[in-house]
Design a protein around this motif. Sequence first.
Motif, short mmCIF file in Angstrom:
data_model
loop_
_atom_site.label_atom_id
_atom_site.label_comp_id
_atom_site.label_asym_id
_atom_site.label_seq_id
_atom_site.Cartn_x
_atom_site.Cartn_y
_atom_site.Cartn_z
N ILE A 72 0.83 -1.21 0.00
CA ILE A 72 0.00 0.00 0.00
C ILE A 72 0.87 1.26 0.00
O ILE A 72 0.51 2.28 -0.61
N ASN A 73 2.03 1.22 0.65
CA ASN A 73 2.89 2.40 0.66
C ASN A 73 3.39 2.73 -0.75
O ASN A 73 3.48 3.89 -1.13
N ARG A 76 0.40 4.27 -2.63
CA ARG A 76 -0.01 5.62 -2.22
C ARG A 76 0.81 6.72 -2.89
O ARG A 76 0.36 7.85 -3.01
N ARG A 77 2.04 6.38 -3.30
CA ARG A 77 2.83 7.36 -4.05
C ARG A 77 2.10 7.82 -5.29
O ARG A 77 2.29 8.93 -5.76
N MET A 81 -3.04 13.13 -2.23
CA MET A 81 -4.21 13.55 -1.47
C MET A 81 -3.99 14.93 -0.87
O MET A 81 -2.92 15.23 -0.36
N LEU A 88 0.15 20.45 6.74
CA LEU A 88 1.59 20.61 6.51
C LEU A 88 2.32 20.24 7.79
O LEU A 88 1.79 20.38 8.89
N TYR A 89 3.57 19.77 7.63
CA TYR A 89 4.38 19.44 8.80
C TYR A 89 4.97 20.74 9.36
O TYR A 89 5.79 21.36 8.69
N LEU A 100 10.08 15.56 1.78
CA LEU A 100 10.19 14.45 2.74
C LEU A 100 9.96 13.09 2.08
O LEU A 100 10.78 12.17 2.20
N ALA A 101 8.84 12.97 1.35
CA ALA A 101 8.54 11.68 0.72
C ALA A 101 9.50 11.39 -0.44
O ALA A 101 9.84 10.24 -0.70
N ARG A 104 12.45 10.01 1.51
CA ARG A 104 12.28 8.81 2.34
C ARG A 104 11.54 7.69 1.63
O ARG A 104 11.66 6.53 2.02
N VAL A 105 10.72 8.03 0.64
CA VAL A 105 9.98 6.98 -0.07
C VAL A 105 10.66 6.69 -1.41
O VAL A 105 10.98 5.55 -1.72
N LYS A 107 13.60 7.71 -2.10
CA LYS A 107 15.03 7.58 -1.79
C LYS A 107 15.91 8.42 -2.71
O LYS A 107 17.01 8.00 -3.08
N ARG A 149 3.29 19.16 -2.45
CA ARG A 149 3.80 17.97 -1.76
C ARG A 149 3.28 16.69 -2.41
O ARG A 149 4.01 15.73 -2.59
N LEU A 153 5.37 13.86 -6.17
CA LEU A 153 5.52 12.41 -6.33
C LEU A 153 5.01 11.93 -7.68
O LEU A 153 5.04 10.73 -7.96
#
Lengths: 242, 237
Positions: A72-73, A76-77, A81, A88-89, A100-101, A104-105, A107, A149, A153
């Motif tokens: 699922i991860n 979701r990329r 959404m 926001l962070y 961030l993604a 970390r996602v 890479k 954001r 992706l």
Amino acid sequence: MLDLKGVRKSFGAIEALKGIDLAVTRQELVFIIGPSGSGKSTLLRCCNRLEEPTAGRVIIDGVDILSPRVDINEMRRHIGMVFQSFNLYPHLTALGNVTLALRRVLKLPRNEANERGRAALDGVGLAERADAWPNELSGGQQQRVAIARALALQPKVMLFDEPTSALDPELVGGVLDVMRRMRETGMTMLVVSHEMGFAREAADRVLFMDEGEVVEEGAPARIFESPEHARTREFLRRVTGP
Amino acid sequence: MGGVALRVEALSRAMEGLVYNFFNLEVLLKVHPLLLKGLRMTLQLCLLVVPLGIAGGLVVAVAYSFHVRWLNWLLIAYIDLFRSFPPLVLLILVFYGLPFLGVEVPSLVAVLLAFLLNTASYYGEIFRAGIESIGRGQREAARSTGLSGLQAMVYVVLPQAVRNVLPDLISNTLEVIKFTALASVVALPELLRMGRVAQGLTYNPTPLIAAALIYLALLWPIVRLLSRLERRTMAKR
């Protein structure tokens, strides 16, 4: 591109979605309207499994994302959404939020992520605010960063959960402009919103939901000018005023 | 006139006694290597016990945040048990009790084990409160971009959570450092223990006073830092 088949969702004894079928084709913009509590947001959240459907199938670009074999991860990329409250962070800058993604996602190395992040911010007209903190940005700017954001992706589908409901009226236009541009570049979009003017102008199709089911759907002009169902007429009269 | 002289003399004798017993430089010079050794042990103990407790607390709080019912039931039971258990009793139980089960524990291991059990429950409760102070939307936004649950926790929730509970974390760390003196009851040669050894050797309580002052010097800066931090958080609210 996005296929929902018999999607049901219950919260305890309450049935929020009573078997939804919906097919959004590539590059289509589908608008969902309906009274609060009608299940619109729940439906949207089922499309990336933030909410786990109780039954049915959710197929994104040929992949059933409810299948236990699906990562699922990874999926979701491809499903962007945007939330009503931006989310926001606050401990990261605008660029940090966007990258961030990517880091970390996907890479990506830092410089590559930053490059792509800046491009995404440029796409929503905020290139010069890359180093700003979320609390230094207006609500409209924050929501555009949130869109960047998701867009960074390069998703196949974008989900919007009342993206302008938390905004002051004068800030709504900027966010809608960004959504309009996304549509022009051919993004597939599913939008829950009360912006009827925008729906009329930009949507390919409008769905009216009430009490967990799709009451009727059609081209915006048809839904807004000659709704078939009494419930739709009643709702439209209430939101557009007498 | 004679009466006054007598009284002055009595007073000065009392002062002499006070200095001799509590602020005796000669004694201090003789035993200061012992105290320094104790101080070094106390510092080493802190460097082991505090990170261990923080790590344990993080594990407890993060595990709790996944909301698995049976696991949370266990974690709550753990936190409740060790928060209500006096650390001194726990330490004595580990050090003097375990040998009866055939497990000989060196005093350092006993201290580390007892402290981990005790402090991880406190740190865990603080981190848990911090994590719960962060809205659900933060984690959802992170998950919607493809971050795993653990990544969302590490990169999005925890940095904000820790900032929110920083004063509590420092305040608890202060307590943990004070509690390291308990290690003296299992003969670990830390500051208090060495102070008492030195007192025994010299028949003079000066080393204990010195040990107390060293504790103050160690902890007071942290107390200052904490109150500044608390004032800043208050101002922000």
